[in-house]
Design a protein around this motif. Structure first.
Motif, PDB file in Angstrom:
ATOM      1  N   ILE A 110       8.867 -12.661  60.639  1.00  0.00           N
ATOM      2  CA  ILE A 110       9.167 -14.038  60.270  1.00  0.00           C
ATOM      3  C   ILE A 110       8.857 -14.098  58.692  1.00  0.00           C
ATOM      4  CG2 ILE A 110       7.018 -15.226  60.684  1.00  0.00           C
ATOM      5  CD1 ILE A 110      10.771 -16.551  61.034  1.00  0.00           C
ATOM      6  N   THR A 111       7.743 -13.514  58.063  1.00  0.00           N
ATOM      7  CA  THR A 111       7.434 -13.471  56.780  1.00  0.00           C
ATOM      8  C   THR A 111       8.582 -12.889  55.976  1.00  0.00           C
ATOM      9  OG1 THR A 111       5.258 -13.370  57.243  1.00  0.00           O
ATOM     10  CG2 THR A 111       5.945 -12.651  55.025  1.00  0.00           C
ATOM     11  N   ALA A 112       9.004 -11.621  56.263  1.00  0.00           N
ATOM     12  CA  ALA A 112      10.248 -11.017  55.635  1.00  0.00           C
ATOM     13  C   ALA A 112      11.304 -11.904  55.800  1.00  0.00           C
ATOM     14  CB  ALA A 112      10.622  -9.838  56.313  1.00  0.00           C
ATOM     15  N   ARG A 113      11.760 -12.461  56.906  1.00  0.00           N
ATOM     16  CA  ARG A 113      12.869 -13.536  57.041  1.00  0.00           C
ATOM     17  C   ARG A 113      12.678 -14.681  56.106  1.00  0.00           C
ATOM     18  NH1 ARG A 113      16.869 -12.454  60.699  1.00  0.00           N
ATOM     19  NH2 ARG A 113      16.631 -10.379  61.644  1.00  0.00           N
ATOM     20  N   SER A 114      11.454 -15.186  56.128  1.00  0.00           N
ATOM     21  CA  SER A 114      11.313 -16.388  54.985  1.00  0.00           C
ATOM     22  C   SER A 114      11.508 -15.988  53.784  1.00  0.00           C
ATOM     23  CB  SER A 114       9.858 -16.977  55.220  1.00  0.00           C
ATOM     24  OG  SER A 114       9.658 -17.469  56.605  1.00  0.00           O
ATOM     25  N   ASN A 115      10.767 -14.789  53.336  1.00  0.00           N
ATOM     26  CA  ASN A 115      11.040 -14.460  51.866  1.00  0.00           C
ATOM     27  C   ASN A 115      12.697 -14.196  51.449  1.00  0.00           C
ATOM     28  OD1 ASN A 115       8.343 -14.477  51.686  1.00  0.00           O
ATOM     29  ND2 ASN A 115       7.967 -12.297  51.951  1.00  0.00           N
ATOM     30  N   ILE A 116      13.474 -13.591  52.431  1.00  0.00           N
ATOM     31  CA  ILE A 116      14.730 -13.160  52.279  1.00  0.00           C
ATOM     32  C   ILE A 116      15.390 -14.514  51.906  1.00  0.00           C
ATOM     33  CG2 ILE A 116      16.861 -12.395  53.443  1.00  0.00           C
ATOM     34  CD1 ILE A 116      15.177 -10.107  54.406  1.00  0.00           C
ATOM     35  N   MET A 117      15.151 -15.689  52.678  1.00  0.00           N
ATOM     36  CA  MET A 117      15.764 -16.869  52.735  1.00  0.00           C
ATOM     37  C   MET A 117      15.530 -17.495  51.317  1.00  0.00           C
ATOM     38  SD  MET A 117      15.674 -19.896  55.703  1.00  0.00           S
ATOM     39  CE  MET A 117      17.220 -20.411  56.295  1.00  0.00           C
ATOM     40  N   TRP A 118      14.533 -17.514  50.998  1.00  0.00           N
ATOM     41  CA  TRP A 118      14.303 -18.358  49.564  1.00  0.00           C
ATOM     42  C   TRP A 118      14.591 -17.555  48.481  1.00  0.00           C
ATOM     43  CZ3 TRP A 118      14.532 -22.425  48.008  1.00  0.00           C
ATOM     44  CH2 TRP A 118      13.782 -22.973  46.819  1.00  0.00           C
ATOM     45  N   THR A 119      14.568 -16.172  48.472  1.00  0.00           N
ATOM     46  CA  THR A 119      15.064 -15.330  47.506  1.00  0.00           C
ATOM     47  C   THR A 119      16.472 -15.388  47.256  1.00  0.00           C
ATOM     48  OG1 THR A 119      13.566 -13.409  47.747  1.00  0.00           O
ATOM     49  CG2 THR A 119      15.238 -12.798  46.639  1.00  0.00           C
ATOM     50  N   ALA A 120      17.549 -15.720  48.397  1.00  0.00           N
ATOM     51  CA  ALA A 120      18.755 -16.053  48.264  1.00  0.00           C
ATOM     52  C   ALA A 120      18.977 -17.198  47.609  1.00  0.00           C
ATOM     53  CB  ALA A 120      19.374 -16.096  49.810  1.00  0.00           C
TER      54      ALA A 120
END
Length: 405
Positions: free
Chosen positions: A254-264
């Motif tokens: 979930i940390t990676a997914r959160s980071n990916i979401m905000w980086t987008a």
């Protein structure tokens, strides 16, 4: 740096449970007098990941109903079936429905295609002319009233939640293009990374590469001199590479997914575009590939980027050297010249694309002899980027396509 104007009016609420916590207040803010609400989405994924149910629960708690009377307001108008690479026809169908049902607010639930289509619906629904011709083709000023749009992001990729860009495909003319108006910025964006955990691996890979592509398309453009936007871009690229690897290794991270979401969002809220000429020729080339063949956007970009960069790197050599050093950690001492170092950086990008399981040739994404025969026509239809280090010719675009086979 070039002169620029920057603005981002979208209200973002990020985190687990944000739809249930914030949606009601945002609906009251942007549809204060009530009225019907349109819900735009694609297929069944929004019902599998819980986003659809969360949105419906909030609206129903506010007195909205799917069985209501449109004339009395407070009706939920559903508009499903928005496809990847949304078409002009589908947008017009949505605009006609929104106008007929007197929609006061549109909520897009999904990824970039759904968001783009809903933003365009909001523009066309209250416009007396042809929005495609006047805005997407001619870029006329947008001064008419528009329906406010809110988005619930379930697939991070395009960053459409925080900008006024919307990509449409005219299936009759085979033109796929975008237009970015600040007037099309969503009023609000709700971003719960939990929704992304059910994304199929192929979609996750393609969407995450699209994020990296957006950053590179901006980074590899003038000015060549060091500047704040490129400093930010380098950090975002290093981060998305790290998080991409983590999400592939553990889809439940979930940390990676959160980071990916905000980086987008950070890649496309215009901040890294400040003072930049912006390239996006790889996007132009992929848009036309998908306009003709409906191929996956992120996968097409993964195939095109290394080939494109090998064609233009000499025109932007200092930036490609910086990319090799600061993004991939390559040492100049290991290479005989700046050109060798720059090419090694492009090779590192190509190796990463293969490492995370993305396709590396057009044949990998389904191109055969029929599509090969179409390549001259597709190349001839491409827009030429004016912000690139070196503008391509139609002949060179065709050469790149053929190299990618």
């Amino acid at each position: 740096m070039e002169a620029f104007r920057w603005e981002c009016a979208t209200k973002v609420r990020f985190g687990q449970g944000c739809v249930r916590e914030y949606l009601a207040g945002l609906v009251k803010e942007f549809a204060p007098e009530g009225g019907n609400i349109m819900i735009g989405y694609g297929g069944g994924s929004v019902k599998r990941n819980g986003s659809y149910d969360d949105v419906m629960a909030v609206l129903e708690s506010m007195g909205y109903s799917r069985e209501g009377n449109a004339a009395e307001g407070r009706m939920i108008v559903e508009f499903p079936g928005i496809m990847s690479n949304p078409t002009l026809r589908r947008m017009r169908e949505g605009a006609e429905l929104a106008s007929l049902m007197d929609v006061a607010l549109i909520i897009a639930i999904g990824g970039g295609s759904v968001m783009d289509c809903c933003k365009a619906i909001a523009v066309q629904a209250k416009y007396k002319g042809d929005a495609w011709e006047d805005f997407w083709m001619q870029g006329k000023p947008m001064t008419h009233e528009r329906i406010p749009v809110g988005v619930v992001v379930t697939m991070p990729a395009t960053g459409s939640e925080v900008n006024g860009c919307a990509v449409l495909t005219n299936e009759e003319t085979k033109i796929k293009t975008d237009r970015d108006y600040s007037e099309m910025n969503p009023a609000f964006a709700l971003m719960d990374p939990v929704y992304t955990l059910t994304m199929p691996p192929r979609q996750m890979r393609a969407g995450t590469f699209d994020i990296l592509s957006h950053i590179m398309e901006t980074y590899f453009s003038f000015p060549l001199e060091d500047n704040p936007a490129d400093d930010v871009s380098e950090g975002l690229m290093r981060g998305i590479i790290r998080d991409f690897r983590a999400a592939v290794a553990d889809p439940g991270d979930i940390t990676a997914r959160s980071n990916i979401m905000w980086t987008a969002s950070l890649a496309e809220n215009r901040i890294i575009k400040t003072g930049k000429s912006k390239d996006f020729e790889a996007h132009n080339m992929e848009h036309q590939l998908s306009a003709y063949t409906d191929c996956n956007h992120g996968e097409g970009l993964a195939v095109l980027h290394p080939a494109y960069y090998r064609h233009i790197y000499k025109a932007g050599l200092p930036k490609f050297v910086r990319f090799a050093e600061r993004v991939w950690g390559l040492s100049p001492a290991d290479y005989g010249s700046d050109e060798e170092l720059a090419l090694a950086g492009i090779d590192a990008l190509a190796a990463f694309i293969k490492e995370v399981g993305l396709p590396t040739t057009l044949r990998d994404i389904g191109f055969g002899e029929e599509e090969f025969e179409m390549l001259p026509e597709i190349a001839d239809s491409c827009f030429i980027s004016s912000g690139a280090f070196r503008p391509l010719t139609k002949e060179e675009i065709l050469e790149i396509y053929r190299e990618c086979m």
